[in-house]
Design a protein around this motif. Structure first.
Motif, short mmCIF file in Angstrom:
data_model
loop_
_atom_site.label_atom_id
_atom_site.label_comp_id
_atom_site.label_asym_id
_atom_site.label_seq_id
_atom_site.Cartn_x
_atom_site.Cartn_y
_atom_site.Cartn_z
N UNK A 13 0.82 -1.19 0.00
CA UNK A 13 0.00 0.00 0.00
C UNK A 13 0.86 1.25 0.00
N UNK A 14 0.37 2.25 -0.72
CA UNK A 14 1.01 3.56 -0.66
C UNK A 14 0.48 4.32 0.54
N UNK A 15 -0.76 4.11 0.86
CA UNK A 15 -1.37 4.71 2.04
C UNK A 15 -2.42 3.72 2.53
N UNK A 16 -3.14 4.10 3.54
CA UNK A 16 -4.15 3.20 4.08
C UNK A 16 -5.27 2.94 3.07
N UNK A 17 -5.45 3.82 2.10
CA UNK A 17 -6.57 3.70 1.16
C UNK A 17 -6.20 3.16 -0.21
N UNK A 18 -4.93 3.18 -0.59
CA UNK A 18 -4.56 2.86 -1.97
C UNK A 18 -3.76 1.58 -2.04
N UNK A 19 -4.33 0.60 -2.70
CA UNK A 19 -3.65 -0.68 -2.87
C UNK A 19 -2.87 -0.65 -4.18
N UNK A 20 -1.65 -1.12 -4.14
CA UNK A 20 -0.84 -1.24 -5.35
C UNK A 20 -1.39 -2.40 -6.18
N UNK A 21 -1.52 -2.19 -7.47
CA UNK A 21 -2.00 -3.22 -8.37
C UNK A 21 -0.81 -4.12 -8.74
N UNK A 22 -0.98 -5.41 -8.57
CA UNK A 22 0.11 -6.34 -8.82
C UNK A 22 0.32 -6.55 -10.32
N UNK A 23 1.51 -6.96 -10.68
CA UNK A 23 1.82 -7.29 -12.07
C UNK A 23 0.92 -8.40 -12.58
N UNK A 24 0.64 -9.37 -11.74
CA UNK A 24 -0.23 -10.48 -12.14
C UNK A 24 -1.64 -9.98 -12.47
N UNK A 25 -2.15 -9.07 -11.66
CA UNK A 25 -3.50 -8.52 -11.91
C UNK A 25 -3.54 -7.76 -13.24
N UNK A 26 -2.48 -7.02 -13.52
CA UNK A 26 -2.42 -6.26 -14.77
C UNK A 26 -2.34 -7.21 -15.95
N UNK A 27 -1.49 -8.21 -15.88
CA UNK A 27 -1.34 -9.19 -16.96
C UNK A 27 -2.66 -9.92 -17.22
N UNK A 28 -3.35 -10.31 -16.14
CA UNK A 28 -4.64 -10.98 -16.29
C UNK A 28 -5.68 -10.06 -16.93
N UNK A 29 -5.67 -8.80 -16.55
CA UNK A 29 -6.62 -7.84 -17.13
C UNK A 29 -6.36 -7.63 -18.62
N UNK A 30 -5.09 -7.58 -19.00
CA UNK A 30 -4.73 -7.42 -20.42
C UNK A 30 -5.20 -8.63 -21.21
N UNK A 31 -4.91 -9.82 -20.70
CA UNK A 31 -5.32 -11.05 -21.39
C UNK A 31 -6.83 -11.08 -21.56
N UNK A 32 -7.56 -10.76 -20.50
CA UNK A 32 -9.02 -10.77 -20.56
C UNK A 32 -9.56 -9.71 -21.52
N UNK A 33 -8.95 -8.54 -21.52
CA UNK A 33 -9.41 -7.46 -22.41
C UNK A 33 -9.19 -7.82 -23.87
N UNK A 34 -8.03 -8.38 -24.19
CA UNK A 34 -7.76 -8.80 -25.57
C UNK A 34 -8.74 -9.89 -25.99
#
Length: 192
Positions: A13-34
């Motif tokens: 986390x950068x702060x109590x409210x903001x979660x860092x998006x993992x590389x795995x989540x980004x890769x999965x989102x790209x695959x799903x979007x394509x």
């Protein structure tokens, strides 16, 4: 940046409210979007095969798939894909404000932002990728042309250029790796 103790593995986390998006989540989102937009890794690999087979005897579709996957692992390209596809989706739903809605919806020839994002995505793969992107953007082979001409409420203003970028990047990656392998073999044979 703070790392909160006791959180699930990979959650930072950068702060109590903001979660860092993992590389795995980004890769999965790209695959799903394509996939959702009807684009497969093999579609892109076919373009790479056509581009590189005149220069590489014995090139296989599997090698091209491997290089497309390698390119898709780059975070900058993943981000460009997610942004571009999201803008296409929003344009399909008529959720962009005017005049941007009309520019994206019609893929206005002088708009150029779609090419700018795609060109930015080729920058880390060098001049071969940049010139190959220009060629693919002009010729629009295979899936690129199908996306460019697709109608029936579909908007692929950004996607067709991003696919050209991925194919250009994978072609450049492949060309550099083949050259590196050739140089290693020559160097090893000279040492014997």
């Amino acid at each position: 940046m703070t790392y909160a103790p006791g959180l699930p593995k990979g959650a930072t986390f950068y702060s109590a409210n903001k979660k860092r998006v993992t590389s795995e989540a980004i890769a999965n989102a790209v695959e799903a979007a394509l996939e959702e937009r009807g684009v497969t890794i093999e579609d892109i690999a076919e373009i790479v095969l056509d581009l590189q087979k005149p220069f590489m005897s014995g090139l296989t579709i599997d090698t091209c798939v491997e290089n497309v996957q390698g390119v898709l692992a780059k975070r900058e390209l993943q981000h460009a894909i997610l942004v571009g596809i999201e803008l296409d989706r929003l344009a399909e739903k008529k959720l962009l404000s005017e005049p941007l809605q009309s520019l994206v919806d019609q893929d206005e020839g002088l708009f150029g932002v779609d090419e700018t994002i795609a060109l930015g995505a080729v920058s880390s793969f060098g001049s071969i990728a940049a010139t190959t992107f220009g060629y693919l953007d002009k010729v629009k082979p295979k899936i690129i042309g199908r996306l460019d001409l697709e109608k029936e409420g579909k908007v692929n203003t950004f996607l067709d250029d991003l696919i050209a970028s991925i194919a250009a990047d994978a072609s450049s990656r492949l060309a550099h790796r083949v050259r590196d392998d050739e140089e290693k073999r020559v160097s090893q044979s000279n040492c014997k």
